[in-house]
Design an enzyme around this catalytic site. Structure first.
Site, mmCIF file in Angstrom:
data_model
loop_
_atom_site.group_PDB
_atom_site.id
_atom_site.type_symbol
_atom_site.label_atom_id
_atom_site.label_comp_id
_atom_site.label_asym_id
_atom_site.label_seq_id
_atom_site.Cartn_x
_atom_site.Cartn_y
_atom_site.Cartn_z
ATOM 1 N N ASP A 5 16.893 100.852 48.253
ATOM 2 C CA ASP A 5 16.662 101.317 49.623
ATOM 3 C C ASP A 5 15.337 102.042 49.820
ATOM 4 O OD1 ASP A 5 17.471 104.652 50.198
ATOM 5 O OD2 ASP A 5 17.498 103.773 48.191
ATOM 6 N N ASP B 186 19.250 100.460 42.447
ATOM 7 C CA ASP B 186 18.771 101.826 42.658
ATOM 8 C C ASP B 186 20.008 102.728 42.723
ATOM 9 O OD1 ASP B 186 17.082 104.017 43.421
ATOM 10 O OD2 ASP B 186 17.655 103.642 45.501
ATOM 11 N N PHE B 187 19.822 104.034 42.602
ATOM 12 C CA PHE B 187 20.968 104.941 42.635
ATOM 13 C C PHE B 187 21.057 105.677 43.975
ATOM 14 C CE2 PHE B 187 23.266 108.912 41.586
ATOM 15 C CZ PHE B 187 24.436 108.342 41.095
ATOM 16 N N ASP B 188 20.177 106.637 44.210
ATOM 17 C CA ASP B 188 20.224 107.436 45.445
ATOM 18 C C ASP B 188 19.895 106.571 46.666
ATOM 19 O OD1 ASP B 188 20.370 110.510 44.536
ATOM 20 O OD2 ASP B 188 19.137 109.396 43.121
#
Length: 264
Positions: A214, A30-32
Site C-alpha cells: 500500500d 507489505d505489513f503496515d
C-alpha cells in the site's frame, strides 16, 4: 495506465488463468497498511488471528512461498507477524531471513555508524516538537510525524533534511519517504523490488510473483515485478505502478480467500 479493481470478474479470470501457468506462487506482502491497519504507534499494529491463520494455511498449501517485506526491523516484523516457516525481509529488504535463505546487504553494515550519528543529531533537533519521534532500527531509522500538529510538520521536515545535508558528501545515507514518515537508510541502491527479485532468484523452481502493498515504498516492487507477475495496490491510486488494486486493507483477507480457492 490506471490499475484495475481486483475483484472484477474479468480480473479474477485473468488471475486464475495466470496462476494455472505456474506450479507455485511467490507471494510478497507489505505489513503496515496491508496486513494490518496503520496506527499512530507502530507497536499497536496487531495481526488478526483470522489473517494469521489464513497466511499459515496458504504457506502450508505447498504451492505458496510467502515473504513479508517491511520497513520494520527484522526482529520486529518477525515478532509482529509471528508466523513460522515463511520468509521475512526487514529494513525494506536490506536484511532477509527465510528457512532456506539469508541475506544482509553489505552497505547496511558500513552505514550503521553514520545512521547512529545522524539519529543523535536529529533527536536534538526535534526535541521540542510534540508528536515527533524516532524509531531506531538496526540498519535504518524512521522519523514519525503522524501525531505532530499540522503547523509543526514543516519544522519536522526541515529538521530532518538539515541533518541529511550534514551527510550529503559521504554518500552513505539515503532517504526513504513513507506515509507520514521519513526514513534514514544506507545509500545502497536497494529497495523492496531489489529484495523481491533476489528472493525469486534464490527460489528453486518456477514461481509466479504476486506482490501486495500500500505504501510508496512498495512502488519499487510494483515496477520490478509488473511485467513478470501480478502487482496489487491496497487503496486506489492513478499514480501507482501496480496493475490491480483493492479498495482497502479490509479486502486483503478476501484476497487471501480467493488465492486459496485457486491453489487448493
Amino acid at each position: 495506465m490506471s490499475p484495475i479493481y481486483f475483484f472484477e470478474k474479468k480480473s479474477l479470470n485473468r488471475f486464475g488463468n495466470k496462476i494455472k501457468q505456474y506450479p507455485r506462487i511467490a507471494l510478497f506482502l507489505d505489513f503496515d497498511g496491508t496486513l494490518v491497519t496503520i496506527q499512530k504507534n507502530p507497536s499497536r499494529c496487531i495481526l488478526s488471528g483470522e489473517m494469521k491463520e489464513q497466511l499459515k494455511s496458504l504457506a502450508d498449501s505447498g504451492r505458496i512461498y510467502i515473504t513479508i517485506l517491511s520497513g520494520r526491523s527484522l526482529p520486529d516484523i518477525k515478532r509482529m507477524a509471528g508466523i513460522r516457516n515463511i520468509c521475512y525481509g526487514g529494513n525494506h529488504g536490506l536484511v532477509i531471513s527465510g528457512s532456506d535463505m539469508t541475506y544482509v546487504h553489505p552497505k547496511a553494515l558500513s552505514a550503521k555508524p553514520f545512521i547512529d550519528k545522524a539519529v543523535r543529531m536529529l533527536s536534538n533537533e526535534i526535541a521540542g516538537i510534540d508528536g515527533a519521534w524516532i524509531e531506531r532500527k538496526r540498519f535504518t531509522a524512521s522519523l514519525h510525524y503522524r501525531s505532530v500538529r499540522r503547523g509543526d510538520v514543516l519544522s519536522v521536515k526541515k529538521a530532518f533534511y538539515k541533518i541529511i545535508a550534514e551527510f550529503s558528501g559521504d554518500r552513505r545515507l539515503a532517504v526513504i519517504k513513507g506515509k507520514m514518515v521519513l526514513e534514514l537508510a544506507p545509500d545502497a541502491s536497494w529497495n523492496k523490488g531489489s529484495a523481491a527479485l533476489w528472493i525469486l532468484r534464490n527460489l528453486k523452481g518456477k514461481y509466479l510473483p504476486v506482490y501486495v502493498g500500500d505504501d510508496w515504498t512498495d512502488e519499487n516492487a510494483f515496477r520490478a515485478l509488473s511485467k513478470m507477475g501480478i502487482t496489487i495496490r491496497v487503496g486506489k491510486s492513478a499514480k501507482t505502478a501496480a496493475s490491480y488494486y483493492l479498495k482497502s486493507q479490509r479486502e486483503v483477507s478476501e484476497f487471501f480467500k480467493r488465492v486459496k480457492e485457486f491453489v487448493v
